[in-house]
Design a protein around this motif. Structure first.
Motif, PDB file in Angstrom:
ATOM      1  N   MET A   1       0.846  -1.211   0.000  1.00 55.35           N
ATOM      2  CA  MET A   1       0.000   0.000   0.000  1.00 55.35           C
ATOM      3  C   MET A   1       0.878   1.257   0.000  1.00 55.35           C
ATOM      4  N   LEU A   2       0.408   2.301  -0.670  1.00 60.51           N
ATOM      5  CA  LEU A   2       1.107   3.585  -0.652  1.00 60.51           C
ATOM      6  C   LEU A   2       1.150   4.095   0.788  1.00 60.51           C
ATOM      7  N   HIS A   3       2.310   4.577   1.211  1.00 59.78           N
ATOM      8  CA  HIS A   3       2.507   4.847   2.631  1.00 59.78           C
ATOM      9  C   HIS A   3       1.577   5.915   3.186  1.00 59.78           C
ATOM     10  N   TRP A   4       1.081   6.818   2.333  1.00 66.15           N
ATOM     11  CA  TRP A   4       0.221   7.879   2.855  1.00 66.15           C
ATOM     12  C   TRP A   4      -1.198   7.394   3.169  1.00 66.15           C
ATOM     13  N   PHE A   5      -1.492   6.135   2.876  1.00 69.23           N
ATOM     14  CA  PHE A   5      -2.773   5.547   3.282  1.00 69.23           C
ATOM     15  C   PHE A   5      -2.638   4.661   4.518  1.00 69.23           C
ATOM     16  N   GLN A   6      -1.436   4.474   5.012  1.00 66.88           N
ATOM     17  CA  GLN A   6      -1.218   3.535   6.111  1.00 66.88           C
ATOM     18  C   GLN A   6      -1.698   4.094   7.441  1.00 66.88           C
ATOM     19  N   ASN A   7      -1.917   3.190   8.397  1.00 68.87           N
ATOM     20  CA  ASN A   7      -2.333   3.550   9.762  1.00 68.87           C
ATOM     21  C   ASN A   7      -3.639   4.348   9.778  1.00 68.87           C
ATOM     22  N   ASP A   8      -4.555   3.932   8.906  1.00 70.50           N
ATOM     23  CA  ASP A   8      -5.884   4.557   8.834  1.00 70.50           C
ATOM     24  C   ASP A   8      -5.836   6.036   8.471  1.00 70.50           C
ATOM     25  N   GLU A  31       1.857  23.821   2.375  1.00 71.18           N
ATOM     26  CA  GLU A  31       2.035  24.549   3.630  1.00 71.18           C
ATOM     27  C   GLU A  31       0.713  24.673   4.393  1.00 71.18           C
ATOM     28  N   LEU A  32      -0.388  24.674   3.656  1.00 69.09           N
ATOM     29  CA  LEU A  32      -1.704  24.838   4.275  1.00 69.09           C
ATOM     30  C   LEU A  32      -2.385  23.505   4.564  1.00 69.09           C
ATOM     31  N   GLY A  33      -1.654  22.400   4.415  1.00 63.67           N
ATOM     32  CA  GLY A  33      -2.182  21.137   4.888  1.00 63.67           C
ATOM     33  C   GLY A  33      -2.475  20.061   3.878  1.00 63.67           C
ATOM     34  N   ALA A  34      -2.293  20.316   2.581  1.00 65.77           N
ATOM     35  CA  ALA A  34      -2.504  19.255   1.596  1.00 65.77           C
ATOM     36  C   ALA A  34      -1.492  18.143   1.830  1.00 65.77           C
ATOM     37  N   ASP A  35      -1.948  16.895   1.745  1.00 68.20           N
ATOM     38  CA  ASP A  35      -1.078  15.763   2.039  1.00 68.20           C
ATOM     39  C   ASP A  35      -0.347  15.226   0.824  1.00 68.20           C
ATOM     40  N   VAL A  36      -1.035  15.161  -0.312  1.00 67.81           N
ATOM     41  CA  VAL A  36      -0.474  14.532  -1.508  1.00 67.81           C
ATOM     42  C   VAL A  36      -0.657  15.477  -2.693  1.00 67.81           C
ATOM     43  N   MET A  37       0.407  15.627  -3.478  1.00 69.23           N
ATOM     44  CA  MET A  37       0.399  16.505  -4.636  1.00 69.23           C
ATOM     45  C   MET A  37       0.428  15.690  -5.926  1.00 69.23           C
ATOM     46  N   SER A 197      -9.785  -3.542  -4.192  1.00 65.49           N
ATOM     47  CA  SER A 197      -9.049  -3.607  -2.923  1.00 65.49           C
ATOM     48  C   SER A 197      -7.995  -2.515  -2.793  1.00 65.49           C
ATOM     49  N   VAL A 198      -7.717  -1.791  -3.888  1.00 72.01           N
ATOM     50  CA  VAL A 198      -6.753  -0.689  -3.800  1.00 72.01           C
ATOM     51  C   VAL A 198      -7.470   0.560  -3.298  1.00 72.01           C
ATOM     52  N   PRO A 199      -6.735   1.523  -2.721  1.00 74.74           N
ATOM     53  CA  PRO A 199      -7.372   2.745  -2.234  1.00 74.74           C
ATOM     54  C   PRO A 199      -8.045   3.519  -3.370  1.00 74.74           C
ATOM     55  N   VAL A 200      -9.234   4.027  -3.092  1.00 76.38           N
ATOM     56  CA  VAL A 200      -9.944   4.899  -4.024  1.00 76.38           C
ATOM     57  C   VAL A 200     -10.055   6.275  -3.383  1.00 76.38           C
ATOM     58  N   VAL A 201      -9.702   7.301  -4.153  1.00 70.39           N
ATOM     59  CA  VAL A 201      -9.744   8.688  -3.697  1.00 70.39           C
ATOM     60  C   VAL A 201     -10.891   9.383  -4.415  1.00 70.39           C
ATOM     61  N   GLY A 202     -11.823   9.947  -3.662  1.00 74.59           N
ATOM     62  CA  GLY A 202     -12.989  10.600  -4.254  1.00 74.59           C
ATOM     63  C   GLY A 202     -12.744  12.066  -4.526  1.00 74.59           C
ATOM     64  N   ASN A 203     -13.299  12.535  -5.642  1.00 72.44           N
ATOM     65  CA  ASN A 203     -13.086  13.908  -6.100  1.00 72.44           C
ATOM     66  C   ASN A 203     -14.412  14.467  -6.623  1.00 72.44           C
ATOM     67  N   GLY A 204     -14.723  15.689  -6.209  1.00 68.84           N
ATOM     68  CA  GLY A 204     -15.915  16.352  -6.724  1.00 68.84           C
ATOM     69  C   GLY A 204     -16.737  16.983  -5.615  1.00 68.84           C
ATOM     70  N   ASP A 205     -16.918  18.308  -5.676  1.00 67.68           N
ATOM     71  CA  ASP A 205     -17.772  19.045  -4.741  1.00 67.68           C
ATOM     72  C   ASP A 205     -17.286  18.961  -3.292  1.00 67.68           C
ATOM     73  N   ILE A 206     -15.970  18.938  -3.104  1.00 64.29           N
ATOM     74  CA  ILE A 206     -15.391  18.983  -1.760  1.00 64.29           C
ATOM     75  C   ILE A 206     -14.896  20.402  -1.520  1.00 64.29           C
ATOM     76  N   ALA A 207     -15.566  21.122  -0.631  1.00 62.87           N
ATOM     77  CA  ALA A 207     -15.203  22.524  -0.417  1.00 62.87           C
ATOM     78  C   ALA A 207     -15.035  22.890   1.051  1.00 62.87           C
TER      79      ALA A 207
END
Length: 335
Positions: A1-8, A31-37, A197-207
């Motif tokens: 698993m990609l490490h940024w999904f580990q440990n819940d 700098e303002l908190g985004a985890d993954v670019m 079974s792989v992580p799914v990242v949702g996108n759309g209308d997140i504000a």
């Protein structure tokens, strides 16, 4: 698993957006908190031709990690070769494949979301990149839920991508025909997350933080991706994390702090090598500046002035007059 999904962990991605998520804006969001670019999408053919302009789109700093370079194209072998070149240049944390872009100039080259209509080619592209990067860097993909309402096939596509070696999948909850109109379909995103079974990242209308919490608790996604809301309000990442941690909204960002960031962004853009002269940099920033000022006091007049700026000094002058008029009162970000 990609490490940024580990440990819940529940990572907040900054969505790749052409003409927006350049190396400067990614730094601000990090700098303002985004985890993954993820970088702006890059033409695999441009990479293969060693085009200097294309190569600029792959730039990032170590402070922005984990960061992925996003490629588009329709030839699996060439895409794989391009991915290896990018890895040799920059060693990103992952390669991302664009199967979601709705823009005509990409679709017309059989790239982006056009491949949602041709699953065999989509599978060959995903497999080609995964094989080229095997054992070196992970490969992920970004899709839309389908080409149009009559061909919503995201669950099928996700299963194909998982089988082709994708280690995570980001899904924009709109069809290609929707563009950015209407509402994102999170029921389809949820169904996809439950189908693989792989992580799914949702996108759309997140504000807002509430939006993030709603998707975290009501769907099976492993993270969310924030796009257009960040253009206007890059503080959304910090606000969302505060809400997830406390259940409370942060106080609105004061107008003075907003203008301070706008000016800093302009200076950083002018100092970057990407745009050449300061004038070209600030002209390229005009649309960004108009997005920033949505919800500002006197926004209509501000947009009329900002659409003509050519220097950092002009932006600073507009900021001074705006602050003097508003007396530094805090504002709410408005969609």
């Amino acid at each position: 698993m990609l490490h940024w999904f580990q440990n819940d962990a529940f990572p907040l991605y900054l969505a790749p957006m052409a003409g927006v998520t350049d190396v400067v804006f990614r730094q601000i969001c990090k700098e303002l908190g985004a985890d993954v670019m993820v970088t702006e999408f890059v033409s695999a053919e441009g990479i293969m031709q060693a085009d200097d302009r294309t190569r600029k789109y792959t730039e990032f700093t170590d402070e922005q990690r984990p960061v992925g370079v996003q490629l588009f194209g329709a030839d699996g072998e060439r895409m794989g070769e391009a991915a290896r070149k990018v890895v040799d240049w920059k060693r990103p944390d992952f390669i991302d494949i664009n199967f979601g872009c709705p823009v005509n100039k990409v679709v017309s080259k059989n790239g982006g979301s056009s491949l949602l209509k041709d699953c065999p080619v989509l599978e060959s592209v995903a497999s080609g990149v995964a094989k080229a990067c095997e054992g070196i860097v992970p490969v992920t993909a970004k899709i839309r839920i389908g080409w149009d309402e009559q061909s919503v096939n995201a669950v099928e596509v996700c299963k194909i991508l998982e089988g082709a070696g994708m280690q995570a999948i980001s899904i924009h909850g709109r069809t290609r025909s929707q563009g950015y109109g209407g509402e994102a379909n999170w029921e389809v995103i949820d169904a996809c997350a439950r189908a693989v079974s792989v992580p799914v990242v949702g996108n759309g209308d997140i504000a807002t933080g509430e939006d993030v919490e709603k998707r975290r608790t009501e769907t099976a996604v492993s993270g969310v991706m924030i796009g257009r809301a960040a253009m206007q309000n890059p503080w959304v990442f910090r606000q969302a994390k505060h809400y997830l941690a406390t259940g409370e909204q942060m106080a609105p960002v004061p107008l003075e702090e907003r203008w301070k960031l706008v000016i800093r962004h302009c200076r950083m853009a002018a100092e970057s090598r990407r745009y050449g002269t300061e004038r070209h940099a600030i002209m390229a920033m005009r649309a960004r500046l108009m997005a920033y000022c949505k919800g500002f006091p006197g926004a209509k007049e501000l947009r009329q002035r900002l659409c003509k700026v050519e220097s950092v000094a002009e932006v600073e002058g507009i900021a001074e007059s705006s602050l003097a008029t508003a007396a530094g009162e805090p504002i709410e970000a408005r969609a």
